[in-house]
Design a protein around this motif. Structure first.
Motif, mmCIF file in Angstrom:
data_model
loop_
_atom_site.group_PDB
_atom_site.id
_atom_site.type_symbol
_atom_site.label_atom_id
_atom_site.label_comp_id
_atom_site.label_asym_id
_atom_site.label_seq_id
_atom_site.Cartn_x
_atom_site.Cartn_y
_atom_site.Cartn_z
ATOM 1 N N ARG A 115 -37.750 16.491 35.434
ATOM 2 C CA ARG A 115 -36.835 16.123 35.054
ATOM 3 C C ARG A 115 -37.439 14.399 34.852
ATOM 4 N NH1 ARG A 115 -34.606 18.217 39.285
ATOM 5 N NH2 ARG A 115 -33.868 16.647 40.804
ATOM 6 N N HIS A 116 -38.527 14.037 36.496
ATOM 7 C CA HIS A 116 -38.635 12.562 37.107
ATOM 8 C C HIS A 116 -39.956 12.259 36.504
ATOM 9 C CE1 HIS A 116 -35.121 13.069 38.720
ATOM 10 N NE2 HIS A 116 -35.404 13.238 40.480
ATOM 11 N N GLN A 117 -40.761 13.062 35.773
ATOM 12 C CA GLN A 117 -42.255 12.837 35.027
ATOM 13 C C GLN A 117 -41.698 11.637 34.015
ATOM 14 O OE1 GLN A 117 -44.451 16.544 34.827
ATOM 15 N NE2 GLN A 117 -43.744 17.268 36.534
ATOM 16 N N ARG A 118 -41.406 11.982 33.002
ATOM 17 C CA ARG A 118 -40.874 10.755 32.185
ATOM 18 C C ARG A 118 -40.905 9.011 32.414
ATOM 19 N NH1 ARG A 118 -36.806 11.568 26.911
ATOM 20 N NH2 ARG A 118 -37.911 13.782 26.768
ATOM 21 N N TRP A 119 -40.463 9.573 33.520
ATOM 22 C CA TRP A 119 -40.715 7.823 34.623
ATOM 23 C C TRP A 119 -41.550 7.467 35.021
ATOM 24 C CZ3 TRP A 119 -39.202 6.957 38.871
ATOM 25 C CH2 TRP A 119 -38.633 8.551 40.192
ATOM 26 N N ALA A 120 -41.963 8.601 35.902
ATOM 27 C CA ALA A 120 -42.452 8.185 37.317
ATOM 28 C C ALA A 120 -43.763 8.522 36.919
ATOM 29 C CB ALA A 120 -42.598 10.001 38.472
ATOM 30 N N GLY A 121 -44.306 9.146 35.713
ATOM 31 C CA GLY A 121 -45.578 8.917 35.343
ATOM 32 C C GLY A 121 -46.032 7.688 34.917
ATOM 33 N N PRO A 122 -45.734 7.078 33.898
ATOM 34 C CA PRO A 122 -46.080 5.662 33.229
ATOM 35 C C PRO A 122 -45.651 4.652 34.532
ATOM 36 C CG PRO A 122 -44.414 6.914 31.584
ATOM 37 C CD PRO A 122 -44.760 7.482 33.059
ATOM 38 N N LEU A 123 -44.755 5.308 35.394
ATOM 39 C CA LEU A 123 -44.593 3.992 36.802
ATOM 40 C C LEU A 123 -46.100 3.667 37.192
ATOM 41 C CD1 LEU A 123 -42.922 1.823 38.192
ATOM 42 C CD2 LEU A 123 -41.412 4.038 39.355
ATOM 43 N N ALA A 124 -46.341 5.151 38.210
ATOM 44 C CA ALA A 124 -47.604 6.157 38.285
ATOM 45 C C ALA A 124 -48.446 4.991 37.876
ATOM 46 C CB ALA A 124 -47.630 6.923 39.058
ATOM 47 N N GLY A 125 -48.996 4.790 36.920
ATOM 48 C CA GLY A 125 -49.616 3.783 36.003
ATOM 49 C C GLY A 125 -49.867 3.165 35.988
ATOM 50 N N ALA A 126 -48.620 2.399 35.747
ATOM 51 C CA ALA A 126 -48.905 0.885 35.911
ATOM 52 C C ALA A 126 -49.190 0.057 36.757
ATOM 53 C CB ALA A 126 -47.315 0.610 34.735
ATOM 54 N N ALA A 127 -48.479 1.332 38.281
ATOM 55 C CA ALA A 127 -49.217 0.758 39.453
ATOM 56 C C ALA A 127 -50.568 0.890 39.805
ATOM 57 C CB ALA A 127 -48.040 1.288 40.268
ATOM 58 N N THR A 128 -51.131 1.437 39.416
ATOM 59 C CA THR A 128 -52.357 1.901 39.218
ATOM 60 C C THR A 128 -53.416 0.939 38.616
ATOM 61 O OG1 THR A 128 -51.611 4.645 39.773
ATOM 62 C CG2 THR A 128 -54.782 4.373 39.261
ATOM 63 N N GLY A 129 -52.813 0.855 37.321
ATOM 64 C CA GLY A 129 -53.894 -0.757 36.473
ATOM 65 C C GLY A 129 -53.815 -1.363 37.337
ATOM 66 N N LEU A 130 -52.049 -2.091 38.241
ATOM 67 C CA LEU A 130 -51.918 -3.393 38.646
ATOM 68 C C LEU A 130 -52.958 -3.750 39.930
ATOM 69 C CD1 LEU A 130 -50.960 -5.910 38.377
ATOM 70 C CD2 LEU A 130 -49.056 -4.581 39.994
ATOM 71 N N MET A 131 -53.206 -2.098 40.554
ATOM 72 C CA MET A 131 -53.998 -2.023 42.117
ATOM 73 C C MET A 131 -55.412 -2.104 41.388
ATOM 74 S SD MET A 131 -53.756 -1.730 45.286
ATOM 75 C CE MET A 131 -52.093 -0.585 45.529
ATOM 76 N N ALA A 132 -55.292 -1.980 40.098
ATOM 77 C CA ALA A 132 -56.924 -1.903 39.479
ATOM 78 C C ALA A 132 -57.777 -2.743 39.603
ATOM 79 C CB ALA A 132 -57.561 -0.181 39.004
ATOM 80 N N GLY A 133 -56.472 -3.512 38.787
ATOM 81 C CA GLY A 133 -56.982 -5.235 38.489
ATOM 82 C C GLY A 133 -57.264 -5.914 39.872
ATOM 83 N N VAL A 134 -56.704 -5.288 41.072
ATOM 84 C CA VAL A 134 -56.528 -6.436 41.968
ATOM 85 C C VAL A 134 -58.331 -6.024 42.474
ATOM 86 C CG1 VAL A 134 -55.691 -7.238 44.075
ATOM 87 C CG2 VAL A 134 -54.500 -6.244 41.830
ATOM 88 N N THR A 135 -58.706 -4.966 42.656
ATOM 89 C CA THR A 135 -59.185 -3.974 43.531
ATOM 90 C C THR A 135 -60.434 -3.616 43.247
ATOM 91 O OG1 THR A 135 -58.569 -2.625 44.132
ATOM 92 C CG2 THR A 135 -57.360 -4.064 45.491
ATOM 93 N N GLY A 136 -60.232 -3.184 41.870
ATOM 94 C CA GLY A 136 -60.869 -2.191 41.414
ATOM 95 C C GLY A 136 -60.598 -1.326 41.631
ATOM 96 N N VAL A 137 -59.550 -0.330 42.921
ATOM 97 C CA VAL A 137 -59.706 0.874 42.808
ATOM 98 C C VAL A 137 -59.025 1.481 42.221
ATOM 99 C CG1 VAL A 137 -59.288 2.355 45.089
ATOM 100 C CG2 VAL A 137 -60.645 0.344 45.936
ATOM 101 N N PHE A 138 -59.311 2.964 41.836
ATOM 102 C CA PHE A 138 -57.722 3.385 40.687
ATOM 103 C C PHE A 138 -57.232 4.740 41.657
ATOM 104 C CE2 PHE A 138 -60.918 1.774 37.918
ATOM 105 C CZ PHE A 138 -60.509 0.824 36.878
ATOM 106 N N VAL A 139 -57.067 5.305 42.432
ATOM 107 C CA VAL A 139 -56.868 5.741 42.811
ATOM 108 C C VAL A 139 -55.340 6.142 43.498
ATOM 109 C CG1 VAL A 139 -57.878 5.571 45.081
ATOM 110 C CG2 VAL A 139 -57.960 7.625 44.630
#
Length: 241
Positions: free
Chosen positions: A122-146
């Protein structure tokens, strides 16, 4: 200095490929962690575009579930692209070293702890995009996608093949989004592209060595050493700021 730089980069990609061959992940993380000892993280990320893309597409294409996984995780993948674009728009490269250090320390501690989260459906609808956006932001800063997409996907109790493919999809899309961002800001250009193509050779050699080594040592021991090394590299990155 040019010869020393070439030798250093070659050794880094052999080591990163070796980790990928043994554990199935970690090539960008290890490569950027080591390359950042001598260059800014986003310059290191520019060298990773080709080897990371090739190995991630290979990982993504290894199973039959690409389209079903895309249907399930498309909002996570699109959020990764949004996060990368936001990092480029914010001009976050000025604090990339600190973020990279914190990410490596956090990932190392998480791996050593063995802790795994659980995300209710029931939480995946919002948790998934939030994790994706945070990952993209991290990758855009550091190049690390994990981080944090890998722990998020692991928290969904996917079977092994689906998890490997989902990670490959996230890393592939993130790498392509990062390539676009680096092209727009001038970091990814013909010289960087040529150098990135050449790094594919030591990366593949390292992967072959890692696959040979995987059959000759306990994977748990190797993973422990891997996370300890990331923790040490992250701490070094923070200390030298």
């Amino acid at each position: 200095m040019a010869l020393m730089d070439t030798l250093f980069i070659t050794v880094v990609f052999i080591v990163a490929g070796l980790v990928k061959g043994v554990t199935g992940m970690g090539l960008p993380t290890v490569a950027i962690a080591l390359l950042s000892l001598r260059m800014p993280p986003l310059s290191a990320a520019a060298l990773l575009i080709v080897p990371s893309s090739v190995t991630n597409v290979w990982q993504l294409a290894a199973g039959p579930s690409v389209y079903p996984l895309w249907q399930r995780f498309k909002w996570v993948m699109l959020a990764i692209c949004v996060g990368v674009a936001a990092a480029g728009w914010l001009g976050a490269a000025s604090w990339s070293g600190a973020v990279l250090g914190l990410a490596l320390v956090g990932y190392g501690l998480l791996g050593l702890s063995g802790w795994r989260a659980q995300v209710a459906e029931r939480h995946q609808r919002w948790a998934g995009p939030l994790a994706g956006a945070a990952t993209g932001l991290m990758a855009g800063v550091t190049g690390v996608f994990v981080m944090p997409v890998a722990p998020y996907l692991q928290a969904l109790n996917l079977n092994k093949d689906d998890l490997v493919q989902a990670l490959g999809m996230a890393f592939t899309i993130g790498t392509l989004a990062l390539a676009v961002m680096l092209t727009l800001n001038g970091t990814w250009h013909a010289t960087a592209a040529g150098a990135s193509v050449l790094t594919l050779i030591p990366a593949v050699a390292g992967m072959q060595l890692g696959q040979w080594l995987r059959d000759r040592m306990p994977p748990a021991v190797f993973r422990r050493c891997f996370f300890i090394a990331l923790l040490a590299l992250g701490a070094h990155q923070l200390i030298r700021l």
